[in-house]
Design a protein around this motif. Structure first.
Motif, PDB file in Angstrom:
ATOM      1  N   LEU A 144       1.194  -6.721  14.813  1.00  0.00           N
ATOM      2  CA  LEU A 144       2.388  -7.170  13.890  1.00  0.00           C
ATOM      3  C   LEU A 144       1.594  -7.622  12.446  1.00  0.00           C
ATOM      4  O   LEU A 144       0.701  -8.422  12.702  1.00  0.00           O
ATOM      5  CB  LEU A 144       3.212  -8.383  14.469  1.00  0.00           C
ATOM      6  N   ALA A 145       1.795  -6.925  11.354  1.00  0.00           N
ATOM      7  CA  ALA A 145       1.088  -7.462  10.240  1.00  0.00           C
ATOM      8  C   ALA A 145       1.853  -7.449   8.897  1.00  0.00           C
ATOM      9  O   ALA A 145       3.191  -6.952   9.014  1.00  0.00           O
ATOM     10  CB  ALA A 145      -0.049  -6.242   9.817  1.00  0.00           C
ATOM     11  N   LEU A 146       1.659  -7.797   7.994  1.00  0.00           N
ATOM     12  CA  LEU A 146       2.588  -8.428   6.762  1.00  0.00           C
ATOM     13  C   LEU A 146       2.682  -6.997   5.955  1.00  0.00           C
ATOM     14  O   LEU A 146       3.650  -6.991   5.208  1.00  0.00           O
ATOM     15  CB  LEU A 146       1.882  -9.322   5.917  1.00  0.00           C
ATOM     16  N   ARG A 147       1.888  -5.996   6.292  1.00  0.00           N
ATOM     17  CA  ARG A 147       2.099  -4.650   5.585  1.00  0.00           C
ATOM     18  C   ARG A 147       1.431  -3.519   6.518  1.00  0.00           C
ATOM     19  O   ARG A 147       1.119  -3.983   7.429  1.00  0.00           O
ATOM     20  CB  ARG A 147       1.572  -4.493   4.255  1.00  0.00           C
ATOM     21  N   LYS A 148       1.534  -2.151   6.084  1.00  0.00           N
ATOM     22  CA  LYS A 148       1.462  -1.336   7.053  1.00  0.00           C
ATOM     23  C   LYS A 148      -0.150  -0.890   6.915  1.00  0.00           C
ATOM     24  O   LYS A 148      -0.698  -0.273   7.977  1.00  0.00           O
ATOM     25  CB  LYS A 148       2.335   0.044   6.804  1.00  0.00           C
ATOM     26  N   GLY A 149      -0.691  -0.878   5.785  1.00  0.00           N
ATOM     27  CA  GLY A 149      -1.989  -0.342   5.357  1.00  0.00           C
ATOM     28  C   GLY A 149      -2.760  -1.367   5.251  1.00  0.00           C
ATOM     29  O   GLY A 149      -2.456  -2.579   4.641  1.00  0.00           O
ATOM     30  N   THR A 150      -4.261  -1.504   5.684  1.00  0.00           N
ATOM     31  CA  THR A 150      -5.350  -2.416   5.382  1.00  0.00           C
ATOM     32  C   THR A 150      -4.667  -3.863   5.607  1.00  0.00           C
ATOM     33  O   THR A 150      -4.719  -4.506   4.613  1.00  0.00           O
ATOM     34  CB  THR A 150      -5.513  -2.275   3.843  1.00  0.00           C
TER      35      THR A 150
ATOM     36  N   THR B 240       0.898  -1.259  -0.109  1.00  0.00           N
ATOM     37  CA  THR B 240       0.003   0.146   0.017  1.00  0.00           C
ATOM     38  C   THR B 240       1.070   1.371   0.035  1.00  0.00           C
ATOM     39  O   THR B 240       2.018   1.169  -0.009  1.00  0.00           O
ATOM     40  CB  THR B 240      -1.014  -0.073   1.055  1.00  0.00           C
TER      41      THR B 240
ATOM     42  N   ASP C  75       3.428   1.470   2.542  1.00  0.00           N
ATOM     43  CA  ASP C  75       4.528   0.445   2.486  1.00  0.00           C
ATOM     44  C   ASP C  75       5.613   1.159   1.800  1.00  0.00           C
ATOM     45  O   ASP C  75       6.736   0.265   1.823  1.00  0.00           O
ATOM     46  CB  ASP C  75       4.027  -0.732   2.418  1.00  0.00           C
TER      47      ASP C  75
ATOM     48  N   ASP D 240       7.915 -14.666   8.535  1.00  0.00           N
ATOM     49  CA  ASP D 240       7.897 -16.014   8.920  1.00  0.00           C
ATOM     50  C   ASP D 240       9.035 -16.742   8.288  1.00  0.00           C
ATOM     51  O   ASP D 240       9.833 -17.412   9.206  1.00  0.00           O
ATOM     52  CB  ASP D 240       6.593 -16.675   8.474  1.00  0.00           C
TER      53      ASP D 240
ATOM     54  N   VAL E 251       6.712 -14.791  17.782  1.00  0.00           N
ATOM     55  CA  VAL E 251       6.586 -13.158  17.828  1.00  0.00           C
ATOM     56  C   VAL E 251       5.593 -12.731  19.069  1.00  0.00           C
ATOM     57  O   VAL E 251       5.898 -11.689  19.428  1.00  0.00           O
ATOM     58  CB  VAL E 251       6.176 -12.608  16.427  1.00  0.00           C
TER      59      VAL E 251
ATOM     60  N   VAL F 143      -2.713 -18.641   5.651  1.00  0.00           N
ATOM     61  CA  VAL F 143      -2.002 -17.922   4.481  1.00  0.00           C
ATOM     62  C   VAL F 143      -1.057 -16.794   5.040  1.00  0.00           C
ATOM     63  O   VAL F 143      -0.116 -16.340   4.295  1.00  0.00           O
ATOM     64  CB  VAL F 143      -2.780 -17.560   3.460  1.00  0.00           C
ATOM     65  N   ARG F 144      -1.282 -16.281   6.300  1.00  0.00           N
ATOM     66  CA  ARG F 144      -0.380 -15.165   6.576  1.00  0.00           C
ATOM     67  C   ARG F 144       0.813 -15.576   7.414  1.00  0.00           C
ATOM     68  O   ARG F 144       1.709 -14.966   7.179  1.00  0.00           O
ATOM     69  CB  ARG F 144      -1.435 -14.418   7.671  1.00  0.00           C
ATOM     70  N   SER F 145       0.669 -16.544   8.112  1.00  0.00           N
ATOM     71  CA  SER F 145       1.796 -17.044   8.681  1.00  0.00           C
ATOM     72  C   SER F 145       1.665 -18.405   9.368  1.00  0.00           C
ATOM     73  O   SER F 145       0.525 -19.030   9.557  1.00  0.00           O
ATOM     74  CB  SER F 145       2.469 -15.863   9.818  1.00  0.00           C
TER      75      SER F 145
ATOM     76  N   VAL G  80       8.137 -12.158  21.677  1.00  0.00           N
ATOM     77  CA  VAL G  80       8.973 -11.002  21.195  1.00  0.00           C
ATOM     78  C   VAL G  80       8.196  -9.750  21.457  1.00  0.00           C
ATOM     79  O   VAL G  80       8.821  -8.663  22.212  1.00  0.00           O
ATOM     80  CB  VAL G  80       9.474 -10.954  19.785  1.00  0.00           C
TER      81      VAL G  80
ATOM     82  N   ARG H 283       8.997  -6.548  24.190  1.00  0.00           N
ATOM     83  CA  ARG H 283       9.373  -5.228  23.905  1.00  0.00           C
ATOM     84  C   ARG H 283       8.266  -4.292  24.305  1.00  0.00           C
ATOM     85  O   ARG H 283       8.656  -3.142  24.803  1.00  0.00           O
ATOM     86  CB  ARG H 283       9.271  -5.269  22.195  1.00  0.00           C
TER      87      ARG H 283
ATOM     88  N   TYR I  91       5.525 -19.271  14.104  1.00  0.00           N
ATOM     89  CA  TYR I  91       5.960 -17.954  13.997  1.00  0.00           C
ATOM     90  C   TYR I  91       4.980 -17.090  14.851  1.00  0.00           C
ATOM     91  O   TYR I  91       5.522 -16.295  15.855  1.00  0.00           O
ATOM     92  CB  TYR I  91       5.739 -17.585  12.597  1.00  0.00           C
TER      93      TYR I  91
END
Ligand SMILES: Cc1cc2nc3c(=O)[nH]c(=O)nc-3n(C[C@H](O)[C@H](O)[C@H](O)COP(=O)(O)OP(=O)(O)OC[C@H]3O[C@@H](n4cnc5c(N)ncnc54)[C@H](O)[C@@H]3O)c2cc1C
Lengths: 740, 292
Positions: B184-190, A665, A668, A724, B270, B260-262, B273, B277, B266
């Motif tokens: 914690l996500a695979l991208r920053k938006g949406t 996005t 990113d 991962d 995390v 499908v995300r992880s 972790v 933190r 993992y």
């Protein structure tokens, strides 16, 4: 450098206002009175024979006007290079073998109804007796004896094998001081263009079967429709309204033939709009490839030999695989002087989604292997990666392993040097050395990496590349209006604006006087496709030719003065079957990129901090659009290497939505993308321009993996680098050393 | 393709409750960011939608009687813009900032998020560490439930079909308390959370932990509290050792899945972790607060 008045300026996009105000119709927005709606029944299974198809319940359902199956398609086949794909799969077809579905996205039946809901309801009433067939999903299994066979003409499921034999491998290895071996795996990638497939089909005022759709090549779409419907070209018309992105994914037929078929069979306007899910399932993807390769160099870091074997998953149908792999075969030895080479590239049919065209067209996979090998060689030799490249990059006159030099104007050295300097590399008496980086946050490590690449412009290997344009000059004593006819598709990259700029330049009038009659087979001859970074180059040369002729007619007092021109690009030649020798391409663009990353050592997350992209575009016809293409390429390649993860299991896409198939996005994008444009004119290009819209995709993946290696000491030979996967390697690695 | 549907738009709270009581097939719709997605996927066929956006009872953010009280119809964008939330519920502010994207935040409501009860619903972990309660109202009456008891499993809650979630409230934090959230996500938006966590630590004058809350999202069929991890901190000062131990216990509390995300492994790792933190950052904040 020549002085121009219209090209070289960032003219505002002629389509900007309509698009930002929402007034511009895209194919999904088109409506006609009395229009019917189509829903497609997709196979939904990877390999099966349709024994019987019963459409009676669907036909009787409320609102359903027609149900069309394989029996209704006059010549039930299509394909850009090999017509190996049924338009509709099922029994009673005009073509043998068309009763078999070979991937989940095969189309089986069309339900045409008054409303979309009724069409969907009708589709769900079709009953099919399936005979499941054994399927194969892995290239290495597909080539084994006894594996299920997809196409009778391709024993061992082998669709294509390209090769190069150059020099003496034994001598090359003998001269090597170091040899580096690697096996690289690259993933599927989905185009994820903004606008899913859609269109309108109808009979126009002169009774022509007309399709308004988003594609990349009007005249090829027409050819495919004519073939399947067995109609002469004069009876079919293809028009492109605004196109919401393409990236190669609109080269293959998706809704073109079925729209024409339904309009022709019902005699009424028909509309189709694919959902995102249908789009992701229904069109080809970037080919996954496995590349096993071995590179040797002498003590001074001069390459001695390269051996590479590539297996590409072609999926269920040929699409453009043979051409994609022709490119990969050529680019897997990189833009380097390689005195000895042995290259083999195989395309293998499986029951996965077909591999097709996608920005870079085989180049990104090949560049990932080649650039990773160079980065590893640099490490093995104790040389800086820029230094190693400088000792091997191709120059004018150097022979490639196909036995011919690149066309004049080779600038890979200039772009690489400039990129290194911009990224902070230092050049001293003892050669190039890596920049120092800012200190990372706690539990993070930082690294920087570099890569470079070349990308062909235009179709390769003997294809008769040509592009047509017509220009009308209207006025009395002076030229008041210029009308340009050119069918080249503006897929969202701004091509129409640039074509009009080139017409204004060539005629010598201000841009405001130029009007474009765009993509319509009824008004234009064949201008070729929007792919292979060719459009500005090819249409520009056609426009220049047409303008020249129109100006001659103008001088001769013709009113309006008309000039038509068919530009033919310099000839190329196909691979020699024994040696691979050829003159592959008539033009190239050159690019180098550096990437800086920060790796979270505990979560495996990678942040792309900074990308420097240095691109020789020959001439930036519209600098703003050039920058847009570079930034777009970088972000799309960032998705490819770090994020995008098309999960395909048993031939079925498990991530058919944009909530599970994630692309970057706006939040990113890297903190900094520094775009450096070099304008080292291509003597063959219009106003010196080179094609440029694919090449910035190519070096990013290997630059990022090199940066990750720089940060944590681990080579990633496959991607996407999802947290991962990175975390697993960090866990397993004893050498994981954060850079202090 | 959005299927046809019937809809109601009650003008008053009483009408809304009456409609819910009379027709068991009525589905409230607030922002619709779950409902519409579900309808497109073929869910809720034949159900009647009831638009609850115009009911004033569902709106407002107030601080009174030692509590923060927000209407169930409060949007995530309103949470993000509210100084009261930033001041009194900082973890919730952080969750709102990491929620979806600006467009979705303008529509998505807290009530919708809690009632939809996805394991990854981002407002749960912060509200769990704040000791939030939800107010459920029907013609039969009003009841308050602690959030931890409200949520049962994947898309399952204690809400009865005739109830509306009118408000959410939580007590103002005591002095020497700090809390934080991380997604914690695979991208920053949406992006849907791979995992998320919120922590809150209350301390005495000596800096010893008097109460701790650790909540985790997307690591179990429902958002969870890591009770053992919380307990391990009570009576202790936050040190590298106590923080590490609590983080490990939090990791052990996870029951994640592969998707499908992880991978599950993992997520568990995390979670540890991220909790470590967060506790480390909370400790820092408390120490800075003590000095100020
Ligand atoms: C693109 C996108 C991104 C998203 N990103 C995130 C994210 O980052 N984090 C996250 O947690 N979620 C996310 N979501 C999910 C969704 O936005 C949230 O769950 C949101 O809070 C739902 O609120 P809503 O008002 O839209 O709910 P609606 O869709 O209107 O309703 C959801 C459910 O709650 C019920 N309901 C709503 N209000 C009440 C009430 N007051 N009383 C009783 N029942 C009620 C409805 O009947 C329905 O069952 C995302 C969704 C989309 C489409």
């Amino acid at each position: 450098m020549a002085v121009y008045h219209a090209v070289g300026a960032s003219a505002p996009r002629t389509d900007a206002l309509g698009k930002v105000t929402g007034r511009t119709p895209f194919p999904g927005d088109l409506v006609m009175e009395g229009m019917l709606h189509i829903k497609i029944l997709f196979a939904g299974r990877p390999h099966a024979r349709i024994v019987r198809i019963d459409t009676s319940a669907a036909q009787a359902a409320p609102g359903v006007v027609a149900v069309l199956t394989a029996r209704d398609v006059p010549v039930n086949e299509y394909g850009l290079i090999v017509p190996d794909q049924p338009v509709l799969c099922g029994p009673g077809s005009s073509k043998s073998g068309a009763d078999v579905v070979r991937w989940e996205g095969d189309q089986v039946a069309l339900v045409v109804a008054d409303t979309e809901e009724q069409a969907a309801a009708g589709r769900d009433l079709i009953s099919i007796e399936w005979e499941e067939l054994p399927a194969v999903f892995w290239v290495n299994e597909a080539t084994q004896p006894g594996a299920p066979q997809l196409h009778p003409g391709s024993p061992g499921n082998q669709l294509v094998h390209w090769l190069i034999r150059w020099g003496e491998m034994e001598a090359g290895w003998a001269a090597s001081a170091v040899i580096v071996e690697g096996e690289y795996q690259t993933p599927f990638q989905e185009h994820a263009y903004l606008q899913p497939e859609a269109g309108l089909g109808y009979l126009d005022e002169s009774g022509r079967v007309t399709v308004q759709v988003a594609g990349q090549w009007t005249h090829e779409d027409r050819k495919q429709i004519c073939h399947a419907l067995n109609l002469p070209e004069g009876q079919v018309r293809v028009v492109y309204p605004a196109i919401g992105g393409a990236f190669g994914g609109r080269e293959d037929m998706s809704v073109q033939i079925v729209l024409a078929l339904a309009a022709w069979r019902t005699g009424r306007p028909v509309k189709i709009v694919w959902s995102r899910e249908e789009s992701i399932i229904g069109h080809p993807k970037r080919h996954p490839m496995t590349i096993r390769t071995r590179w040797g160099a002498d003590r001074d870091g001069r390459l001695t030999a390269v051996e590479a074997t590539t297996w590409a998953d072609a999926g269920a149908y040929a699409s453009t695989t043979t051409k994609v792999l022709g490119n990969a075969n050529l680019m897997v030895t990189g833009p380097y002087r390689v005195p000895n080479a042995r290259v083999d590239t195989y395309g293998i049919y499986t029951n996965n989604p077909p591999g097709g065209a996608f920005r870079g067209f085989g180049g990104p996979q090949a560049a990932f292997a080649a650039e990773s090998q160079m980065n590893k060689l640099a490490q093995a030799l104790g040389l800086d990666p820029v230094e190693l490249r400088m000792r091997n990059l191709l120059e004018d006159g150097d022979l490639m392993p196909v036995g011919t030099p690149l066309p004049p104007g080779v600038t890979i050295r200039q772009v690489t040097e400039r990129c290194a300097l911009e990224a902070g590399w230092k050049h001293g008496d003892d050669g190039w050395s890596r920049p120092d980086l800012a200190g990372p946050a706690p539990q993070r490590a930082r690294g920087i990496g570099i890569g470079c690449a070349f990308k062909n412009v235009g179709f390769s290997f003997g294809y008769p590349e040509q592009s047509w344009a017509k220009i009308e000059l209207i006025g009395g004593r002076q030229i008041e209006r210029v009308v340009l006819y050119q069918a080249g598709a503006d897929v969202g990259q701004g091509a129409h604006t640039v074509m009009m700029q080139m017409a204004a330049e060539a005629v010598g009038v201000p841009l405001e006087r130029v009007r474009l009659v765009p993509s319509d087979t009824a008004t234009s001859l064949n201008s070729g496709t929007t792919s292979a970074s060719r459009l500005s180059f090819m249409s520009g040369n056609a426009i220049r030719g047409a303008a020249e002729r129109a100006l001659v007619a103008w001088q001769g007092e013709e009113r309006p003065a008309v000039g038509e021109y068919l530009y033919r690009a310099p000839a190329t030649t196909p691979y020699d079957p024994q040696t691979g020798a050829c003159e592959p391409n008539f033009a190239y663009g050159y690019v180098a990129q550096a990437a800086e990353v920060e790796v979270d050592l505990e979560t495996g997350q990678i942040r792309l901090i900074r990308v420097i992209s240095t691109n020789d575009v020959g001439r930036a016809l519209n600098p703003q659009q050039v920058e847009g293409q570079i930034e777009g390429s970088v972000v799309q390649a960032q998705g490819y290497v770090l994020l995008e993860n098309l999960v395909v299991e048993g031939g079925r896409v498990r991530t058919p939505h944009l909530s599970t198939y994630l692309i970057p996005t706006v939040l990113d994008v890297p903190d900094e993308i520094r775009t450096v444009v070099l304008e080292l004119a291509d003597p063959r290009g219009p106003f010196g321009a080179r094609g440029m819209a694919e090449m910035p995709f190519l070096p990013l993946a290997p630059a990022v993996t090199a940066a990750v290696h720089d940060a944590v000491g681990i080579w990633f030979d496959s991607f996407p680098l999802t947290p991962d996967r990175v975390w697993r390697r960090l866990q397993a690695s004893e050498h994981c050393r954060p850079r202090p | 393709m959005l299927p046809d549907y019937d809809s109601l738009a009650p003008a008053t709270w009483a009408e809304a409750l009456a409609a819910l009581a009379a027709q068991p097939d009525v589905v409230p719709i607030a922002g619709g960011t779950n409902v519409v997605v579900g309808m497109r996927a073929g869910e809720l066929r034949g159900r009647t939608l009831m638009d609850i956006n115009r009911l004033p009872e569902l709106h407002g953010i107030r601080v009174s009687d030692g509590h923060v009280v927000i209407g169930g119809g409060t949007t995530v964008a309103e949470l993000l813009a509210s100084p009261a939330i930033t001041e009194h519920a900082y973890p919730l502010h952080q969750a709102a900032a990491a929620f979806a994207n600006p467009l979705v935040r303008n529509r998505a409501t807290i009530g919708g998020n809690l009632v939809d009860a996805s394991p990854a619903a981002d407002t749960y972990p912060p509200l769990l560490v704040l000791d939030a309660e939800v107010e459920l109202v029907s013609l039969h009456g009003v009841r308050w439930l602690p959030l931890d008891q409200f949520v049962l499993g994947v898309n399952q809650t204690e809400r009865r079909p005739e109830e509306l979630l009118r408000s959410v409230r939580w007590p103002l934090a005591p002095e020497r308390s700090a809390g934080l959230h991380h997604k914690l996500a695979l991208r920053k938006g949406t992006a849907c959370s791979v995992m998320s966590a919120a922590v809150r630590v209350d301390t005495d004058q000596l800096g010893r932990c008097t109460a701790a809350r650790i909540a985790l999202g997307a690591v179990a069929p429902r958002p969870i509290r890591a009770h053992e991890a919380e307990q391990s901190l009570v009576g202790e000062s936050l040190t590298e050792v106590t923080i590490r131990r609590a983080a490990q216990l939090a990791g052990q509390a996870c029951r994640p899945i592969d998707d499908v995300r992880s991978s599950a492994a993992y997520r568990r790792r995390v979670a540890e972790v991220v909790v470590r933190r967060l506790l480390t950052a909370v400790d820092l904040e408390l120490k800075e607060g003590a000095q100020a």
